[in-house]
Scaffold this motif. Sequence first.
Motif, PDB file in Angstrom:
ATOM      1  N   ALA A 149       0.846  -1.209   0.000  1.00  0.00           N
ATOM      2  CA  ALA A 149       0.000   0.000   0.000  1.00  0.00           C
ATOM      3  C   ALA A 149       0.874   1.249   0.000  1.00  0.00           C
ATOM      4  CB  ALA A 149      -0.916  -0.017   1.215  1.00  0.00           C
ATOM      5  N   LYS A 150       1.910   1.236   0.835  1.00  0.00           N
ATOM      6  CA  LYS A 150       2.812   2.396   0.886  1.00  0.00           C
ATOM      7  C   LYS A 150       3.510   2.572  -0.458  1.00  0.00           C
ATOM      8  CE  LYS A 150       4.494   5.650   3.296  1.00  0.00           C
ATOM      9  NZ  LYS A 150       3.573   6.618   3.841  1.00  0.00           N
ATOM     10  N   ALA A 151       3.933   1.455  -1.042  1.00  0.00           N
ATOM     11  CA  ALA A 151       4.657   1.525  -2.312  1.00  0.00           C
ATOM     12  C   ALA A 151       3.761   2.107  -3.411  1.00  0.00           C
ATOM     13  CB  ALA A 151       5.158   0.143  -2.705  1.00  0.00           C
ATOM     14  N   CYS A 152       2.466   1.765  -3.382  1.00  0.00           N
ATOM     15  CA  CYS A 152       1.536   2.335  -4.368  1.00  0.00           C
ATOM     16  C   CYS A 152       1.514   3.855  -4.249  1.00  0.00           C
ATOM     17  CB  CYS A 152       0.114   1.818  -4.116  1.00  0.00           C
ATOM     18  SG  CYS A 152      -0.100   0.127  -4.633  1.00  0.00           S
ATOM     19  N   GLN A 153       1.528   4.314  -3.014  1.00  0.00           N
ATOM     20  CA  GLN A 153       1.512   5.768  -2.791  1.00  0.00           C
ATOM     21  C   GLN A 153       2.756   6.404  -3.423  1.00  0.00           C
ATOM     22  OE1 GLN A 153       1.394   6.726   1.389  1.00  0.00           O
ATOM     23  NE2 GLN A 153       1.036   8.878   1.011  1.00  0.00           N
ATOM     24  N   VAL A 154       3.917   5.732  -3.224  1.00  0.00           N
ATOM     25  CA  VAL A 154       5.160   6.277  -3.786  1.00  0.00           C
ATOM     26  C   VAL A 154       5.096   6.239  -5.319  1.00  0.00           C
ATOM     27  CG1 VAL A 154       7.664   6.075  -3.831  1.00  0.00           C
ATOM     28  CG2 VAL A 154       6.431   5.485  -1.760  1.00  0.00           C
ATOM     29  N   CYS A 155       4.558   5.135  -5.868  1.00  0.00           N
ATOM     30  CA  CYS A 155       4.434   5.023  -7.330  1.00  0.00           C
ATOM     31  C   CYS A 155       3.645   6.199  -7.888  1.00  0.00           C
ATOM     32  CB  CYS A 155       3.680   3.754  -7.703  1.00  0.00           C
ATOM     33  SG  CYS A 155       4.707   2.318  -7.704  1.00  0.00           S
ATOM     34  N   SER A 156       2.493   6.448  -7.268  1.00  0.00           N
ATOM     35  CA  SER A 156       1.650   7.504  -7.837  1.00  0.00           C
ATOM     36  C   SER A 156       2.352   8.855  -7.676  1.00  0.00           C
ATOM     37  CB  SER A 156       0.273   7.520  -7.187  1.00  0.00           C
ATOM     38  OG  SER A 156       0.376   7.808  -5.829  1.00  0.00           O
ATOM     39  N   ALA A 157       3.049   9.034  -6.549  1.00  0.00           N
ATOM     40  CA  ALA A 157       3.757  10.312  -6.362  1.00  0.00           C
ATOM     41  C   ALA A 157       4.825  10.479  -7.444  1.00  0.00           C
ATOM     42  CB  ALA A 157       4.398  10.348  -4.987  1.00  0.00           C
ATOM     43  N   TRP A 158       5.510   9.376  -7.773  1.00  0.00           N
ATOM     44  CA  TRP A 158       6.593   9.431  -8.762  1.00  0.00           C
ATOM     45  C   TRP A 158       6.025   9.723 -10.151  1.00  0.00           C
ATOM     46  CZ3 TRP A 158      11.533  10.089  -9.191  1.00  0.00           C
ATOM     47  CH2 TRP A 158      12.236   9.638 -10.331  1.00  0.00           C
ATOM     48  N   ILE A 159       4.945   9.035 -10.497  1.00  0.00           N
ATOM     49  CA  ILE A 159       4.366   9.229 -11.838  1.00  0.00           C
ATOM     50  C   ILE A 159       3.822  10.654 -11.972  1.00  0.00           C
ATOM     51  CG2 ILE A 159       2.510   8.498 -13.388  1.00  0.00           C
ATOM     52  CD1 ILE A 159       2.822   5.676 -12.235  1.00  0.00           C
ATOM     53  N   THR A 160       3.165  11.125 -10.902  1.00  0.00           N
ATOM     54  CA  THR A 160       2.530  12.446 -11.018  1.00  0.00           C
ATOM     55  C   THR A 160       3.512  13.590 -10.805  1.00  0.00           C
ATOM     56  OG1 THR A 160       1.957  12.335  -8.685  1.00  0.00           O
ATOM     57  CG2 THR A 160       0.281  11.635 -10.241  1.00  0.00           C
ATOM     58  N   SER A 161       4.712  13.271 -10.308  1.00  0.00           N
ATOM     59  CA  SER A 161       5.641  14.367  -9.999  1.00  0.00           C
ATOM     60  C   SER A 161       6.140  15.049 -11.257  1.00  0.00           C
ATOM     61  CB  SER A 161       6.841  13.825  -9.224  1.00  0.00           C
ATOM     62  OG  SER A 161       7.553  12.940 -10.076  1.00  0.00           O
ATOM     63  N   GLY A 162       6.015  14.361 -12.405  1.00  0.00           N
ATOM     64  CA  GLY A 162       6.488  14.959 -13.650  1.00  0.00           C
ATOM     65  C   GLY A 162       7.987  14.917 -13.806  1.00  0.00           C
ATOM     66  N   VAL A 163       8.666  14.111 -12.960  1.00  0.00           N
ATOM     67  CA  VAL A 163      10.126  14.024 -13.068  1.00  0.00           C
ATOM     68  C   VAL A 163      10.507  13.352 -14.394  1.00  0.00           C
ATOM     69  CG1 VAL A 163      12.162  12.891 -12.126  1.00  0.00           C
ATOM     70  CG2 VAL A 163      10.540  13.997 -10.604  1.00  0.00           C
ATOM     71  N   VAL A 164       9.820  12.262 -14.707  1.00  0.00           N
ATOM     72  CA  VAL A 164      10.183  11.503 -15.908  1.00  0.00           C
ATOM     73  C   VAL A 164       9.301  11.963 -17.051  1.00  0.00           C
ATOM     74  CG1 VAL A 164      10.391   9.223 -16.889  1.00  0.00           C
ATOM     75  CG2 VAL A 164      10.758   9.563 -14.461  1.00  0.00           C
ATOM     76  N   SER A 165       9.937  12.432 -18.120  1.00  0.00           N
ATOM     77  CA  SER A 165       9.114  12.947 -19.203  1.00  0.00           C
ATOM     78  C   SER A 165       8.925  11.911 -20.300  1.00  0.00           C
ATOM     79  CB  SER A 165       9.738  14.217 -19.763  1.00  0.00           C
ATOM     80  OG  SER A 165      11.101  13.972 -20.018  1.00  0.00           O
ATOM     81  N   ASP A 166       9.832  10.954 -20.384  1.00  0.00           N
ATOM     82  CA  ASP A 166       9.714   9.973 -21.452  1.00  0.00           C
ATOM     83  C   ASP A 166       8.771   8.860 -21.033  1.00  0.00           C
ATOM     84  OD1 ASP A 166       9.965   8.277 -23.490  1.00  0.00           O
ATOM     85  OD2 ASP A 166      12.083   7.768 -23.169  1.00  0.00           O
ATOM     86  N   LEU A 167       7.752   8.617 -21.863  1.00  0.00           N
ATOM     87  CA  LEU A 167       6.749   7.615 -21.464  1.00  0.00           C
ATOM     88  C   LEU A 167       7.345   6.236 -21.303  1.00  0.00           C
ATOM     89  CD1 LEU A 167       3.413   8.328 -23.249  1.00  0.00           C
ATOM     90  CD2 LEU A 167       4.038   8.574 -20.891  1.00  0.00           C
ATOM     91  N   ASN A 168       8.353   5.920 -22.115  1.00  0.00           N
ATOM     92  CA  ASN A 168       8.914   4.569 -22.002  1.00  0.00           C
ATOM     93  C   ASN A 168       9.585   4.372 -20.654  1.00  0.00           C
ATOM     94  OD1 ASN A 168       8.059   3.788 -24.549  1.00  0.00           O
ATOM     95  ND2 ASN A 168       9.764   4.932 -25.486  1.00  0.00           N
ATOM     96  N   ASP A 169      10.221   5.448 -20.146  1.00  0.00           N
ATOM     97  CA  ASP A 169      10.834   5.343 -18.812  1.00  0.00           C
ATOM     98  C   ASP A 169       9.753   5.255 -17.745  1.00  0.00           C
ATOM     99  OD1 ASP A 169      13.245   5.508 -19.939  1.00  0.00           O
ATOM    100  OD2 ASP A 169      13.551   7.650 -19.564  1.00  0.00           O
ATOM    101  N   LEU A 170       8.691   5.996 -17.972  1.00  0.00           N
ATOM    102  CA  LEU A 170       7.624   6.023 -16.980  1.00  0.00           C
ATOM    103  C   LEU A 170       6.960   4.660 -16.879  1.00  0.00           C
ATOM    104  CD1 LEU A 170       6.595   8.171 -15.204  1.00  0.00           C
ATOM    105  CD2 LEU A 170       4.850   8.763 -16.849  1.00  0.00           C
ATOM    106  N   ARG A 171       6.989   3.922 -17.992  1.00  0.00           N
ATOM    107  CA  ARG A 171       6.273   2.646 -18.013  1.00  0.00           C
ATOM    108  C   ARG A 171       6.747   1.672 -16.952  1.00  0.00           C
ATOM    109  NH1 ARG A 171       5.801   2.210 -23.567  1.00  0.00           N
ATOM    110  NH2 ARG A 171       3.728   2.898 -24.182  1.00  0.00           N
ATOM    111  N   ARG A 172       8.059   1.742 -16.607  1.00  0.00           N
ATOM    112  CA  ARG A 172       8.549   0.777 -15.605  1.00  0.00           C
ATOM    113  C   ARG A 172       7.733   0.848 -14.326  1.00  0.00           C
ATOM    114  NH1 ARG A 172      14.700   2.516 -15.313  1.00  0.00           N
ATOM    115  NH2 ARG A 172      15.448   1.951 -17.366  1.00  0.00           N
TER     116      ARG A 172
END
Length: 2045
Positions: free
Chosen positions: A1342-1365
Amino acid sequence: MELAHTLLLNEEAYSQLGEVQKAEFIFEWLRYLEKLLITTSRRDVKEKQKSLVEQLLSLLNSSPGPPTRKLLAKNLAILYSIGDTFSVYETIDKCNDLIRSKDDSPSYLPTKLAAVVCLGSLYKKLGRILGNTCTDTVGNILKAMKIAESQGRYEIMLSLQNILNGLGAAATPCHRDIYKAARSCLTDRSMAVRCAAAKCLLELQNEAIFMWSTDLDSFATLCFKSFEGSNYDVRISVSKLLGTVLAKAIIFKHSETAASRQNIRKVSLEEVLELLGTGFLRGSSGFLRASGDMLKGTSSVSRDVRVGVTQAYVVFVSTLGGAWLERNFAAFLSHILSLVSHSHPKATQSQIDAVCCRRCVSFILQTAVGGLLGEKAQIAAAKDICQDIWKLKKVVDAVMTDGNLETRLGFTDVAASQHMLVCALQELGNLIYSLGTTAAPLLQDSSAGILDSVISVIIHPSVSVRLAAAWCLRCIAVALPSYLTPLLDRCLERLTVLKSSPEAVTGFSFAVAALLGAVKHCPLGIPHGKGKIIMTLAEDLLCSAAQNSRLSAQRTQAGWLLIAALMTLGPAVVSHHLARVLLLWKCVFPVSPKDLETEKSRGDSFTWQITLEGRAGALCAIKSFVSHCGDLFTEEVIQRLLPPLPCAVDLLTQLSSILKTYGSPLKTPSVVYRQRLYELLILLPPETYEGNFCTILKELAADLTAPDIQVAASTFLLPPLCHQDDLLILSPLLQETDHRFIEEQLLLGNGVACGSLEYDPYSIYEKDVEGNSVPKPLPPTLLVISSAVKLFGVVCAHVGEAQRLHILEQLLDSIKHTKGARQQVVQLHVVASFSSFLKYLAGSKGSLGPEEMRRPVLTLMMGALESPNPLLRCAAAEAWARLAQVVDDGAFTAGLAQISFDKLKSARDMVTRTGYSLALGSLHRYLGGISSSQHLNSCVGMLYTLSQDNTSPDVQTWALHSLSLIIDSAGPLYYVHVEPTLSLIIMLLLNVPPTHAEVHQSLGRCLNALITTLGPELQGNGNSISTLRTSCLLGCAVMQDNPDCLVQAQAISCLQQLHMFAPRHVNLSSLVSCLCVNLCSPYLLLRRAVLACLRQLVQREAAEVSEHAVMLAKDNRQELTPDANIRKVGLEGALLTLLDKETDQRLCRDIRETLNHILTYMAVEKLSFWLKLCKDVLAASADFTSVTCVDTMQEEEGNKGDDASVLTTRNDEKSHPFTNPRWATRVFAAECVCRIINQCENADRAHFDIALAQEMKKRDSRNDFLVLHLADLIRMAFMAATDHSDQLRLSGLETLLVVIRRFATIPEPEFPGHVILEQYQANVGAALRPAFTSETPPDVTAKACQVCSAWITSGVVSDLNDLRRVHQLLVSSLTKIQAGKEALSHLYNESASTMEILAVLKAWAEVYIIAVERQKNHNQPLKTATCPEDSVRNASYSPDGLLDLVNIDLGTLSRLWLAALQDFALLTLPSEFASQLPVEGGAFYTAETSENAKLHYYNSWALILHATALWLTGTDFTADPHEGASHLSRPVTPTSMCQDSSSGATVKSPEDVYTDRFHLILGISVEFLCSLRSDATMESLTACLHALQALLDVPWPRSKIGSDQDLGIELLNVLHRVILTRESPSIQLASLEVVRQIICAAQEHVKEKRRSAEVDDGAAEKETLPEFGEGKDTGGLVPGKSLVFATLELCVCILVRQLPELNPKLTGSPGVKATKPHMLSEDGSRLVSAALVILSELPAVCSPEGSISILPTILYLTIGVLRETAVKLPGGQLSSTVAASLQALKGIVSSPMARAEKSHTAWTDLLRSALTTILDCWDPVDGTHQELDEISLLTAMAVFILSPSPEVTTISCLQKRCIEKFKATLEIKDPMVQIKTYQLLLSIFQYPNPAVSYPYIYSLASYIVEKLQEVDNRKPKDTTELQLFQEGIKVLEALVAVAEEQHRSQLVACLLPILISFLLDENTLGSATSTMRNLHDFALQNLMKIGPQYSSVFKSLMASSPALKARLEAAIKGNQESVKVKIPTSKHSKHPGKSSSIQLKTSFL
């Protein structure tokens, strides 16, 4: 005292003082001298040395007290070490002479002792210089020792220790003599002498090789003898000595050279362990004597020897260290376990002995394994222990399978191995418990077979072993919650299969009970269905108990045990089984007394045994129910519980006769039954059994005075009845120590067993009071007494007074009629019972009853106060005071005090004096200052006298303790006594021998109480206060030097108090040094005092404390304990190390708090230091992690790919400051990292700006910023997140989350367009991946899901292929949860899977919300991808890219989101609708676990709601509602999305489905906003409001709200409440946005109705149209029924909160009150503007009549805002609120209602009034002029003038005033105001309706022309003035345009000269300022424009005025010249073609 601060003693001042002050003065001088000598130059010292030595030696003869002589000796030594040493020999001779002196009088003793101390000190400091004198001195001292008394022997031993320390090897000739003397002292009758001898020998063994070689055996025996009759301090000292010497013997083996040089016997580990073992098993008696005793069977090793040896084992192992233990663990373990094995029947010959020995063995193993080994080594140790368990199991198996069960030999084998097994299992349990989830690899390792080995011994023939194995399983389950359910299943399955084996039935029922007890320690719980299985099994066992007599007892016990344990699961589980439990409870007792009689006549011994066992079990189950399920304990349940109680009590009365009949086999069961019944009755409310009070009291009296009680166990009965503070003066054993676990057995005395699990198997499921260790219930015979005592207190308080008196007399008689030891026992019980009764009475404010009661109680207590047992005296003193408290009568209290006085005056014996002095103190404690001051005086006087009775230290101790109580309770009344008391304390501190530590401790308590009494006054500067303060500090200094650790602890807490009240006067550096030295003291209470003090200091002065500690570490050579490595890692690091080793919970809490305080104050300053500390702690375990990663994750390594490399980056192997920190410490370090980030947030901006940080770092390299350590932060988070410990993984993920949130937006300066976190995406991916494996617990996922969503929404990664991981991880979770609640693991409670599902859905919701937001910001229409796969493949990063990623799964998600919302809606229904809820629960929760699930829904519903609303609006409510419903594996809930449960066939229409969804979202939002819980987070509130906004963004929902007025009103009321209760501006703004949308919806609805009405009635007459909108035909708005009214309320609330002046009630007048306008904050302005927008929209919602009702309010508020915020701003700007109010006014005046025929006239009147109000703002009201902004008011006026309905302003009076205002503003000097005026006039002049514009033109045109004609004289200086002229010209040009033909020429004639006057000729053009130049250009351009337009006028003017013509021509010429000059210089001329056009145009002249 200042006079004492000189190098030489100020003899003049000294001679004038009194006796006590002299001692103080000397001590103060010596203290000062010690500091002074070190800092004085050597030359100065040598000058004064002779006279100083003389002064010091003369002091020797003045009988100095112990602290003084110590300081005196120290100073002499320092003096000689700095100055010349030639006279030192004289000094030594002098001392020797003093020692030889024949004077034996007591007055001369201090001088002799001082001489001894001086010698020790001199030799210690000067060392080898004095080597040649050593033999004489030592000889002399030893000779003196033969005749010395204990104090002399004590000092001589310490002095010899110092001599040995100073001389080192040079003292070798004296070694043997000293050894011989010390040997005799080691068994001295004085304990202090024994301690001193141990210290002396410890020093001796450094050089005296014989001690650990040739004399080793005799030395060990000597130590064992020393343990006999010892106290705690002796055991600590001697065990340290013995352990060190034995360790030395082993270490020495390695240095072969020395061994060959001297013929030394080598000692092996086996021999050493054998030696210790001998001591443990045979004590000090040596082999021969012991064997003789053994034959007689009498000898038993005394417990203190055994405890001492146990401590020696611990010291021995600790000295050799963790690495040694790791290597030799197997040998050590087998030796330790053999101590309780069959080869030593002595140790385990009786149950009591066995229990005590097991305690000792457990203690050795716990401290050795738990304290010395790192986690890796502990895992290896656990495997070793497991091997031993297998071996022991094989022995048992061999015996059990041997057919002939009766072989005697076999049974002794089993019996003997049982104790070894118990110890091994308990240690294994403790070990795994402390390892927590770090132990996972150990249990997964099949070769070790941990679980199999433990489960295999559950069926051991011995009950103790079965219980220990069950406990071990419980520890495993608590440590590794994922094993709880499988273990439970396994045990239940074995229990069912092996139902016919008695061992298996008890063993596995113990195991199940233990595991059930573990559930409350595992937050994730167990599946709900297990309760049912266990209940059924328990019933089955109880029902089948009678079938087989061989199993009856076991099954009965097992059945009730399971039920009792089941109760610990709490109300949620128990409520389902309560009815069955109550039925069983009812059946277990006979229905009536008659049945009981028949039962008595029927049974035999065996059946009675079973019956009692069953009934005791039932009582225990009900007790468990009452204590764990309080919520279910309702009236109805109580009524069903009651019927069996009378019968249970009846049986109690019959027990004695049953015992007589059936004999001893029933003895234990009957005692257990009694105890269980008493325990239950204590818990039940007394009124439930009031009918049985008399019977119960009789039974209790009989129990308390029973003839067969032998043991007086005061130590477990009385401490709870004494006051905690009073226990300190009793045996130190009652205090908390690190050895409490083994010391307890000494406390209980030899006849009483320690607690142990087998005495009460039912305690296996209870939580142990002392944290995590095994429960230790006492034997039932003792427990029954303590329960009886408690119950007596309750029952006696509830019976009638006559009965009370009767029972009291009866008990007093029974004391009189017994004799000897029995009398003591009975007295103890009776006093305990009455203390309990008085305590209960005082607590419940009851009364004692008639006066006759007082006398017997007094007699009883007085007897106890004179008892030889100190504990009994202590309890009696407490009861004495409680008695006074209960009687509550001044005369009686005075009488009690008088009795004490009389006794104290007459008595001479220690017992009476101690008892009554404490009684006085207790009286004060409970009754304040006992009223009169004369009383206080006599008390204090009496105690002064007693405290000076130096013949009895005990009397002194008790009297001083009592005095401290009086000081505490008297408060300010005590001020008069402060000075004498303080001087008494100082005098005693300076004179009481250090051997009487307990007196010093009491003195410390008195001093502490005095400091508290003085309080903040200690800061004062008065003479008397500073004297008192100096005395306090002096007292603290004396106590700090005391050898006793508890006295030092007192000193520290006194200094802590002083520091609190007078911080300037406490020397911080010496205090900190004292704290650092004692940081690792072996005494728990001293460590606690140190940390309590540190915690207080760092709250005020963290930086100073930290610096002092480091300075001290650098200065000091050896004083600091080696454990605290302050030099390397600072105080903070030392505290972290201590936290890692410490086991005491309270201490750990203090350490954490201290570190948190230091971190708060210093993390930003010492950033690198703190981050390095945390990193070291986290990285110290990295080797362990990487090792274990390999074997458990081999199969996953293949697909790790690029992330795997991150795992292997290891830092280089340098020595770590932290060796193997435990997981709890690592968790703390990870939490610290988060705190550091938070601290930096409040500090410098550069911490989160890399460019700025690097720049500042360049400027000053000392600068340090968090952003520069980002790599470390990521690495630490990664290390923590991938650890084995689940808690650490959670902390690591939390850290990662914090890092992502804080650093996501920081740009990377080197790569524009990128952010700094981007380079760490591989680390983030690798940290998250392990959390999504199948075996990860749900909370981590559950905690990891929270981190995942924070990472995806943070806009740090702009390339979709990198984001896919990372996106892929969320997709995998989504797949996992799609199957709903059934799909997830059955290891935990169902609510755990609810948590995981909701966490996944919440994470997706967050991603979706951000994706939609980003797309909105890019303003692209939302397109749903036609072929999702393609579109994603091609998408590189675009704002749609993320949305496309989500869109793929959106169908599934939206379905799951709706299901979750529906669940949440059901769960939030009030309890009265419970019956309507679906039986099997919701989509993601089960009905039984709904309570637990609620919490998880509360955490995640808000974002899911927002996402669902966005999805619905994104599809415009047009998605096919049935699409996708079939993909769910089952309908989501019976009340499901689209199926109606009642008629499965009908399918709802799409419209109905939308309506349902709309109401679902709206309902949840309104429900939440209506009843905002105090813990509602901002996140939930914001999400909820955003969801409403999203919902109302599209037309369909708006039409729903618009058409349902009640709904709109309800929403508005709810939002009003939110605005009232939440201060946050963002939330208020969001609420206002929703309000605006609701009003829009209403407007749309009204428009629609009007339109359709017009269409329908197109042909009919317009008059008959019904009125739409609020207010209908009457214009009335009904509060509560009106949308507009609700909106007005809400807007007024916002406006008045921001601008209170708008409220006429507040300003006190209805009219406009003159106040100064003011600016609002940014947030305030936003809110006000939003409210004004809403107000201006309101008329459109009303009918014409309605609009008339609300218009005055709206105008009042709008103009009010304008008036209150019209502040003059630079540059003529308007504040945002003014702009908003003008906009609102514009909206209002142009409203269609102003022109509608029904409202036209009223509106016009109201608007005129509004304009008048605005005009009035200008005119000074009551003479005060307001600072209003003219521009704002003018603009407002213009809004009215230019309104679509001209008749508002065309009435002459208003028009006149307006024109006046324009004139006035044109006069204002401020050019900005004039510019604005011109602009407004321009718009008025151009207004198409002449009725409006002409009056202004007539009045103002000539005025403007005049103003412009002045320009010629007044040249514009700057751009503003220039602009002013330009605007003026524009106005004139506009006039020309609107003028009628005939007047136009006149106007042009005015305009042209003005323009020409602005022109410059060629001469002036070059030198003109830029402003003039611009004006020239402007005029020229305008002339060019006007000339051709009005050419005739132009020509005639030119003709008539040659001057003008000449000027114009010159200007044109000049312009051409300048153009020519410019052309060659600039290729791109700014005005291409300008010159040519000018040429053309000038030709028309």
